[in-house]
Design a protein around this motif. Sequence first.
Motif, PDB file in Angstrom:
ATOM      1  N   ASP A 197     -12.418   5.317  -1.607  1.00 58.50           N
ATOM      2  CA  ASP A 197     -13.016   3.979  -1.615  1.00 58.50           C
ATOM      3  C   ASP A 197     -12.312   3.070  -0.612  1.00 58.50           C
ATOM      4  O   ASP A 197     -12.933   2.203  -0.001  1.00 58.50           O
ATOM      5  N   VAL A 198     -10.997   3.276  -0.471  1.00 56.35           N
ATOM      6  CA  VAL A 198     -10.179   2.495   0.455  1.00 56.35           C
ATOM      7  C   VAL A 198      -9.208   3.442   1.150  1.00 56.35           C
ATOM      8  O   VAL A 198      -8.629   4.318   0.506  1.00 56.35           O
ATOM      9  N   THR A 199      -9.043   3.253   2.461  1.00 53.42           N
ATOM     10  CA  THR A 199      -8.015   3.970   3.209  1.00 53.42           C
ATOM     11  C   THR A 199      -7.039   2.947   3.756  1.00 53.42           C
ATOM     12  O   THR A 199      -7.447   1.971   4.389  1.00 53.42           O
ATOM     13  N   LEU A 200      -5.756   3.181   3.496  1.00 54.08           N
ATOM     14  CA  LEU A 200      -4.693   2.315   3.989  1.00 54.08           C
ATOM     15  C   LEU A 200      -3.934   3.047   5.088  1.00 54.08           C
ATOM     16  O   LEU A 200      -3.288   4.058   4.838  1.00 54.08           O
ATOM     17  N   PHE A 201      -4.064   2.551   6.312  1.00 54.19           N
ATOM     18  CA  PHE A 201      -3.312   3.059   7.447  1.00 54.19           C
ATOM     19  C   PHE A 201      -1.969   2.335   7.471  1.00 54.19           C
ATOM     20  O   PHE A 201      -1.924   1.121   7.259  1.00 54.19           O
ATOM     21  N   PHE A 237      -0.126  -7.732  -1.677  1.00 52.87           N
ATOM     22  CA  PHE A 237      -1.061  -7.031  -0.784  1.00 52.87           C
ATOM     23  C   PHE A 237      -1.812  -5.936  -1.543  1.00 52.87           C
ATOM     24  O   PHE A 237      -3.034  -5.805  -1.422  1.00 52.87           O
ATOM     25  N   ALA A 238      -1.084  -5.162  -2.343  1.00 53.99           N
ATOM     26  CA  ALA A 238      -1.710  -4.087  -3.119  1.00 53.99           C
ATOM     27  C   ALA A 238      -2.775  -4.650  -4.043  1.00 53.99           C
ATOM     28  O   ALA A 238      -3.888  -4.125  -4.126  1.00 53.99           O
ATOM     29  N   ARG A 239      -2.450  -5.726  -4.741  1.00 50.79           N
ATOM     30  CA  ARG A 239      -3.414  -6.334  -5.665  1.00 50.79           C
ATOM     31  C   ARG A 239      -4.629  -6.871  -4.920  1.00 50.79           C
ATOM     32  O   ARG A 239      -5.771  -6.710  -5.384  1.00 50.79           O
ATOM     33  N   ALA A 240      -4.422  -7.466  -3.752  1.00 52.86           N
ATOM     34  CA  ALA A 240      -5.528  -8.010  -2.964  1.00 52.86           C
ATOM     35  C   ALA A 240      -6.417  -6.907  -2.397  1.00 52.86           C
ATOM     36  O   ALA A 240      -7.631  -7.100  -2.257  1.00 52.86           O
ATOM     37  N   MET A 241      -5.858  -5.738  -2.100  1.00 59.64           N
ATOM     38  CA  MET A 241      -6.633  -4.618  -1.551  1.00 59.64           C
ATOM     39  C   MET A 241      -7.744  -4.171  -2.486  1.00 59.64           C
ATOM     40  O   MET A 241      -8.782  -3.699  -2.032  1.00 59.64           O
ATOM     41  N   VAL A 242      -7.525  -4.304  -3.776  1.00 57.94           N
ATOM     42  CA  VAL A 242      -8.466  -3.729  -4.752  1.00 57.94           C
ATOM     43  C   VAL A 242      -9.267  -4.802  -5.504  1.00 57.94           C
ATOM     44  O   VAL A 242      -9.882  -4.492  -6.517  1.00 57.94           O
ATOM     45  N   LYS A 243      -9.260  -6.005  -5.019  1.00 58.16           N
ATOM     46  CA  LYS A 243     -10.054  -7.072  -5.671  1.00 58.16           C
ATOM     47  C   LYS A 243     -11.519  -6.873  -5.405  1.00 58.16           C
ATOM     48  O   LYS A 243     -11.968  -6.412  -4.429  1.00 58.16           O
ATOM     49  N   GLY A 272      -7.789  -5.695   3.854  1.00 55.84           N
ATOM     50  CA  GLY A 272      -6.549  -6.441   3.993  1.00 55.84           C
ATOM     51  C   GLY A 272      -5.623  -5.930   5.067  1.00 55.84           C
ATOM     52  O   GLY A 272      -5.756  -4.813   5.561  1.00 55.84           O
ATOM     53  N   ASP A 273      -4.682  -6.788   5.421  1.00 59.38           N
ATOM     54  CA  ASP A 273      -3.671  -6.498   6.433  1.00 59.38           C
ATOM     55  C   ASP A 273      -2.339  -7.053   5.948  1.00 59.38           C
ATOM     56  O   ASP A 273      -2.295  -8.119   5.328  1.00 59.38           O
TER      57      ASP A 273
END
Length: 188
Positions: free
Chosen positions: A79-83, A182-188, A158-159
């Motif tokens: 669902d999300v990829t974090l580079f 940042f982690a919490r904002a990524m999945v809002k 997010g960044d």
Amino acid sequence: MKILTLLGSPRKKGNTACVLGWVEDELKALGHEVERVDLGNKNIKGCLGCAKCKEDATSIACVQKDDAEGILEKMIAADVTLFTSPAYFWGFTAQVKSLMDRSWSLVTGYHTPEHASLVEGKGQALLVTGGGQYDNNVEPLFTAFDRLRAFYKAEDAGDLFIGGCAMDGQMPGDAKERALAFARAMVK
């Protein structure tokens, strides 16, 4: 939510890995499924630019057989990829850049009405660490990543930039707090 993290640092216990660990722990605590791929342990050849991958909009279709295809498949499934990457000479590490180049195979018809992407609508996020400040240092990475998200037809998840990092593992005092937010904002 299924989240794929891509560790782009060659240093397994460096600043980027440390910050990524905080992010991953927070995402897991929030109930998300997290899988890390350490790009430094993968065989990812450079893109040949042969454009064979442009012949089929429904698959990766790269002619090279290495670890890139499996990682790209994980990106499609997530669902999300974090580079993640430390800043190396105003750019991404070679490990990240190789995968980004090979991700050309995820997209067909760029700059045309037929623009299609195998990761369309998926979240894409970026975490960068570095010794300096944002200005005149890492802003090109974030600009390039914004363009990559548009190429992917992906959503901005997010960044985060943690500057002021030292080779001995010293980071700003608020680094962990910023990573968790940042982690919490990524999945809002």
